[in-house]
Enzyme design. Sequence first.
Site, PDB file in Angstrom:
ATOM      1  N   ASP A 100       2.270   4.157   1.669  1.00  0.00           N
ATOM      2  CA  ASP A 100       2.747   4.826   3.384  1.00  0.00           C
ATOM      3  C   ASP A 100       1.325   5.640   3.173  1.00  0.00           C
ATOM      4  O   ASP A 100       0.952   6.809   2.651  1.00  0.00           O
ATOM      5  CB  ASP A 100       4.090   5.422   3.833  1.00  0.00           C
ATOM      6  CG  ASP A 100       4.436   5.417   5.331  1.00  0.00           C
ATOM      7  OD1 ASP A 100       3.615   4.178   5.816  1.00  0.00           O
ATOM      8  OD2 ASP A 100       4.963   6.152   5.664  1.00  0.00           O
ATOM      9  N   ASP A 156       0.513  -1.623  -0.145  1.00  0.00           N
ATOM     10  CA  ASP A 156      -0.381   0.125  -0.077  1.00  0.00           C
ATOM     11  C   ASP A 156       1.192   1.235  -0.003  1.00  0.00           C
ATOM     12  O   ASP A 156       2.334   0.738   0.449  1.00  0.00           O
ATOM     13  CB  ASP A 156      -0.961   0.263   1.452  1.00  0.00           C
ATOM     14  CG  ASP A 156      -0.117  -0.410   2.742  1.00  0.00           C
ATOM     15  OD1 ASP A 156       1.581  -0.571   2.662  1.00  0.00           O
ATOM     16  OD2 ASP A 156      -1.082  -0.872   3.080  1.00  0.00           O
TER      17      ASP A 156
END
Length: 300
Positions: A217, A215
């Site tokens: 951050d 993903d």
Amino acid sequence: MAPRHSEAETGIIGGSGLYDFSALEEPSEYRLSTPFGEPSDRIVVGGLRGRRVAFLSRHGRRHQHPPSAVPAAANIYAMKYLGVTEILSVSAVGSLRDELRPGELVVPDQLVDLTRGGRTSSFFSSGLVAHLPFADPYCPRLRRLVLDAVRTVPGTVSHDGGTYVCIEGPQFSTRAESGLYRSWGMDVIGMTAAPEAKLAREAGICLATIALVTDYDCWRQGEESVTADLVAEVMRRNVAAAKQAITSYVDTSPPARHCDCHDALAQAILSDPSAVPDADRRRVDLLAGRYLDEHQPARD
Ligand SMILES: [Zn+2]
């Protein structure tokens, strides 16, 4: 049965989501004990396309070790004990760059260690001092071969190089920290690359990392709509791609008989071997014994 010292050539350390490597044929499991404690879990050794491969789950198969408590020194020592000369390390990471998208793979070439000093980051302590070159924390030779293998995985976008910033965790970074790491030029963020890479270099083992972008951050606004299900799906696809890349690597790249990493300790030991206490010497004999022997003063 006790394992032989030449049990395996290639080691795989699996991170979050990669808890087993079922492709290994005729697997044997070894529970090892080392002078640096017990590894994260049993090590599974088996065949993969004619290669002897050792697999270890970094956090344990039940994901029981948080990043700060991963016994990295025992893990690397155990790999060395089994005869491993190269490690493919797989890690889930967050992205600090727009262009490193979830679901893509990065083969980093640099590392910044922001752990807080509580981890065992060297095999050498009082009694025996060694300073190793670490300008290139990942083996350049192995990194190139791993990158070639990653590129053969259909439907996977890969990135050559990048800096992995390793934080202590277990909390993820704050938005301010995330922005700070971006301003420093960091590319991906995780919690386990250090001290693993340092210890592998000390052990004379080549190491390259396949970083799986799970993903973004928290620096990237508007990502709150990402659901746990979506992250889990990205991780599942990433892990499948990493397994394919590892198999492709084994198919195409025999282990190097010699790499500079294997002799990283040759010029690194500063202590006078004759003054090294026996207990300290025994702890690192597997890793440094031959260098200490070479430095023994000649007898009259
Ligand atoms: Zn190397």
